[in-house]
Scaffold this active site. Structure first.
Site, short mmCIF file in Angstrom:
data_model
loop_
_atom_site.label_atom_id
_atom_site.label_comp_id
_atom_site.label_asym_id
_atom_site.label_seq_id
_atom_site.Cartn_x
_atom_site.Cartn_y
_atom_site.Cartn_z
N GLU A 71 35.41 39.01 54.61
CA GLU A 71 34.71 37.94 53.89
C GLU A 71 35.67 36.76 53.80
OE1 GLU A 71 33.99 39.42 49.98
OE2 GLU A 71 32.78 41.10 50.67
N ASP A 82 36.17 34.22 40.00
CA ASP A 82 37.43 34.67 40.59
C ASP A 82 38.56 34.72 39.57
OD1 ASP A 82 36.56 34.98 43.28
OD2 ASP A 82 36.43 32.81 43.42
#
Length: 288
Positions: A71, A82
Site C-alpha cells: 500500500e 495515522d
C-alpha cells in the site's frame, strides 16, 4: 508467487486505454496465499519518503524481502487516522514537495520492477480535488491494483466506485470494531479486493485483548462477505504477525517499516532494515 501473478497481470498493464487496473492480480495473490494456507503480508509505505526515489526503492525492498502486496500512502497534511510515526514520514514527504504525480510514479515503478499488486491508500480530499475520473484513469494506467479510502463514507462512494470499476481498480473500505453488523454488511457489499479491518494495538500490555477484538471483528466481517479480510493492527514483529495470521487473510504492517527508515543512519541502511523486517514478517505469516 508474485512473479507468476505478475507475469499474468502484466498484459493488463499499460496500452489498454483505461483498463490497466490490477484488481485481478490482487485477488490472485490473496488467493495464492490462502492456497498456501497462510496470510498475505501487506506492507504500507508513504510515497515521497524519505524522497520520491527513496520511496520507490523502499517499495521494491519490502517486496524483495517477502511482502506480497504494498500500500503506497498519499501523504496528507492532516492524517487523522495515522499515528505519530507515519505523520512524521508524511511531513518529510510533504516538505519534499511530493505530488499526486509522484505517488502514481511510485506505483508504476514499483509494479514494473516487481509485478506485485500495489494499492494507494489515501484520504478522500486529495482525490476529490484532483478529479475522480482523472485519478482512477491514471492509477489504472500506472498498473495500480486499487485504492484504500479510510475516510470515504460508503453512502457517498458511488462516483468513485463507478470510475474504479470502469478502470479495473479495487475499492477497499475500512471497518472498525465499533462498526455494527448491519453497517459491516453495507460496507463489505460496496467494497472489492479485500476488506481492511482496522484494530488499534493500544499501549503495551493491552495487546491480548486488542488481538481478541481484532479476531472478533474479522469473524463478524467474514459473516457478511466472501472478500478476504486483512488486519491492520499495529503489528511490528514476526510473533505478532503469526498471531494475527491465525485468524486474518492478510496482515498489514506500516509503522514498523516507517520507523525503521526514520531510525536508519542513511537511505541504504534503511532499505536493508525494511527488507530484513519484511523477511521476518513473511516467516511470521507462514508460521501459523
Amino acid at each position: 508467487m508474485s512473479q507468476n501473478s505478475g507475469d499474468s497481470g502484466t498484459g493488463a498493464h499499460g496500452g489498454h486505454g483505461g483498463h490497466g487496473g490490477n484488481t485481478a492480480l490482487l485477488s490472485s495473490v490473496l488467493a495464492g496465499a490462502k492456497a498456501e494456507d497462510r496470510a498475505a503480508l501487506i506492507a504500507y509505505l508513504p510515497a515521497g519518503f524519505p524522497t520520491v526515489d527513496g520511496g520507490i526503492e523502499a517499495v521494491k525492498a519490502v517486496i524483495e524481502g517477502g511482502a506480497d502486496i504494498v500500500e503506497v500512502g498519499l501523504p496528507h497534511s492532516d492524517p487523522v487516522l495515522d499515528g505519530p510515526v507515519i505523520q512524521t514520514a508524511d511531513d518529510i514527504a510533504l516538505k519534499g514537495g511530493v505530488k499526486i504525480a509522484d505517488v502514481l510514479r511510485t506505483v508504476r515503478e514499483g509494479y514494473e520492477a516487481t509485478g506485485a499488486p500495489i494499492l494507494v491508500m489515501t484520504y478522500w480530499n486529495p482525490i476529490d480535488r484532483y478529479g475522480v475520473e482523472r485519478f482512477t484513469a491514471e492509477l489504472a494506467e500506472a498498473g495500480g491494483a486499487g485504492c484504500i479510502l479510510p475516510d470515504l463514507p460508503v453512502q457517498e462512494s458511488a462516483l468513485w466506485r463507478e470510475n474504479a470499476e470502469k478502470h479495473g481498480l479495487a475499492t477497499v473500505f475500512v471497518v472498525a470494531p465499533s462498526s455494527r453488523d448491519e453497517r459491516l454488511a453495507t460496507i463489505t457489499a460496496a467494497g472489492s479486493g479485500f476488506v481492511y479491518a482496522a484494530s488499534l494495538m493500544g499501549v503495551t500490555g493491552t495487546r491480548n485483548s486488542v488481538g481478541e477484538q481484532a479476531q472478533e471483528l474479522v469473524r463478524r466481517t467474514r459473516a457478511t462477505t466472501e472478500l478476504p479480510v486483512c488486519v491492520g493492527l499495529g503489528v511490528s514483529n514476526a510473533e505478532q504477525a503469526a498471531e494475527v495470521a491465525v485468524f486474518a487473510d492478510g496482515v498489514i504492517v506500516g509503522s514498523a517499516f516507517v520507523k525503521r527508515m526514520l531510525e536508519a543512519e542513511n537511505g541504504a541502511a534503511g532499505l536493508d532494515s525494511i527488507r530484513e523486517l519484511a523477511g521476518d514478517l513473511a516467516k511470521g505469516v507462514r508460521r501459523s
